[in-house]
Write an enzyme that holds these catalytic residues in place. Structure first.
Site, short mmCIF file in Angstrom:
data_model
loop_
_atom_site.label_atom_id
_atom_site.label_comp_id
_atom_site.label_asym_id
_atom_site.label_seq_id
_atom_site.Cartn_x
_atom_site.Cartn_y
_atom_site.Cartn_z
N LYS A 1 0.95 -1.37 -0.16
CA LYS A 1 0.10 0.01 -0.11
C LYS A 1 1.01 1.28 0.16
O LYS A 1 1.65 1.62 0.90
CB LYS A 1 -1.16 -0.07 1.30
CG LYS A 1 -1.76 1.20 1.27
CD LYS A 1 -2.67 1.01 2.49
CE LYS A 1 -3.47 2.59 2.49
NZ LYS A 1 -4.28 2.69 3.51
N LYS B 1 -2.09 -1.50 -3.97
CA LYS B 1 -2.88 -0.51 -3.74
C LYS B 1 -2.20 0.85 -3.73
O LYS B 1 -0.97 1.06 -3.04
CB LYS B 1 -3.77 -0.29 -2.29
CG LYS B 1 -4.43 0.81 -2.13
CD LYS B 1 -5.14 0.70 -0.77
CE LYS B 1 -5.93 1.83 -0.29
NZ LYS B 1 -6.49 1.73 0.88
C1 PBG Z 1 -7.05 4.09 5.20
C2 PBG Z 1 -7.36 3.80 3.77
C3 PBG Z 1 -7.19 4.57 2.70
C4 PBG Z 1 -7.89 3.91 1.88
C5 PBG Z 1 -8.36 2.71 2.33
N1 PBG Z 1 -7.98 2.43 3.70
C6 PBG Z 1 -6.74 5.90 2.88
C7 PBG Z 1 -5.35 6.32 3.33
O1 PBG Z 1 -4.53 5.18 3.59
O2 PBG Z 1 -5.23 7.41 3.58
C8 PBG Z 1 -8.05 4.25 0.38
C9 PBG Z 1 -8.91 3.88 -0.31
C10 PBG Z 1 -9.56 4.61 -1.55
O3 PBG Z 1 -8.96 5.69 -1.85
O4 PBG Z 1 -10.50 4.19 -2.23
N2 PBG Z 1 -6.29 2.98 6.03
ZN ZN Z 2 -5.96 3.73 8.22
#
Ligand code: PBG
Ligand code: ZN
Length: 329
Positions: free
Chosen positions: A200, A253
């Site tokens: 991520k 992601k």
């Molecule tokens: C937070 C989280 C995020 C997303 C999923 N879980 C945002 C972040 O890390 O700030 C983003 C998902 C999306 O943008 O569709 N743990």
């Molecule tokens: Zn988070």
């Protein structure tokens, strides 16, 4: 005739001549079965409320969400990822692990009403439950990795107790998969799986999502725990760790700007690789369509097919429900 033309014995265009020949030789498939629809559970008992900057996406009350998912099932969408938040936010994100959190209540209701028909994933993180909006417990200007692990494990167990099939930790703490696996097993949830957000990245594509849950971080950004988008090999290191720690499914992601990483993980992983086509990717398509620069359906299908071509087995996409209901495939 010029010599060059006479020597053209090999013509790749023969395989592109008709729609049926193209289908015969197509190497990539995209099907509704491979899609996971994310949903946001509202903090209050509303029907549904729109989200600023997130076209067509809502926060759902539990009754309305149950009806919506029942309709999805009729149309063939069978997999769902639930996100939640709480108005009661504190330093440790206590509300996230409450047995009666909105997400836990939603999972219970869905199980009661729909049995095991839907595959229910739940997001395990603290950022929409902490006062500071970070994904873990903050110490100074950092998230304290090890102090966060027990909190995440507690959230995962609460979701498992409610009836989740898979918990999906999105925090990027080191050792979280192992900590969650151990806690689930100790609590008698050996059959609840883990979808790990293995790679991520700290990304500017999460904007609409943060509006959905009011989860923007305060004081410092998430670069100290989410991955640096300049790095590719590091994703394989994260993969090794998550597999060792017991991840059942791994994920990259965002998706579209990270197809090299999807391909790397697909080549190296013994478990299926998922990709999360995030809120900003979705909204880019919506905005291009809105101003008339692209056909929404064509753009969405091209993007998702490319993610499959890179090697993703399953895709989390905010388009899943629309694709099924409007028969885009
Ligand atoms: C937070 C989280 C995020 C997303 C999923 N879980 C945002 C972040 O890390 O700030 C983003 C998902 C999306 O943008 O569709 N743990
Ligand atoms: Zn988070």
């Amino acid at each position: 005739m010029p010599a060059a033309m006479q020597s053209l014995t090999i013509r790749p265009r023969r395989l592109r001549a008709t729609a049926s020949i193209r289908s015969l030789v197509a190497q990539t498939t995209l099907a509704v079965d491979q899609l996971i629809q994310p949903y946001f559970v509202a903090e209050r008992d509303v029907d549904r409320e729109p989200i600023e900057g997130f076209t067509g996406i809502h926060r759902w009350g539990i009754d309305a969400l149950t009806d919506e998912i029942a309709t999805d099932l009729v149309h063939g969408v069978r997999h769902f990822l639930l996100f939640g938040s709480s108005p009661e936010r504190d330093e440790r994100g206590s509300a996230a692990s409450a047995a009666d959190s909105r997400v836990a209540q939603a999972v219970r209701r869905l199980r009661e009403r729909l049995g095991d028909a839907p595959t229910l994933f739940t997001d395990v993180c603290l950022c929409s439950y902490t006062s500071h909006g970070h994904c873990g417990v903050v110490k100074g200007a950092q998230v304290d990795n090890d102090a966060t692990l027990s909190r995440l494990a507690a959230v995962a167990c609460a979701h498992a107790a409610a009836g989740a099939d898979f918990v999906a930790p999105s925090d990027m703490m080191d050792g979280r998969v192992g900590a969650i696996r151990t806690a689930l097993d100790d609590a008698g949830f050996a059959n609840v799986g883990i979808l790990a957000y293995t790679a991520k990245y700290a990304s500017a594509y999460y904007g609409p999502f943060r509006n959905a849950l009011d989860s923007s971080p305060e004081g410092f950004d998430r670069a100290g725990y989410q991955m640096d988008f300049r790095n590719r090999r590091e994703a394989l290191r994260e993969l090794d760790l998550d597999l060792d720690e017991g991840a059942d499914l791994v994920m990259v992601k965002p998706a579209l700007a990270y197809l090299d990483v999807v391909a790397d993980l697909a080549a190296a992983s013994d478990v299926p690789v998922c990709a999360y086509s995030v809120s900003g990717e979705y909204e880019m398509v919506k905005q291009m369509a809105r101003v008339g620069l692209a056909d929404e359906r064509a753009l969405a299908i091209e993007n998702l097919t490319a993610i499959r071509r890179a090697g993703a087995q399953a895709i989390l996409t905010y388009f899943a429900s629309t694709i099924a209901r409007e028969r885009w495939l």
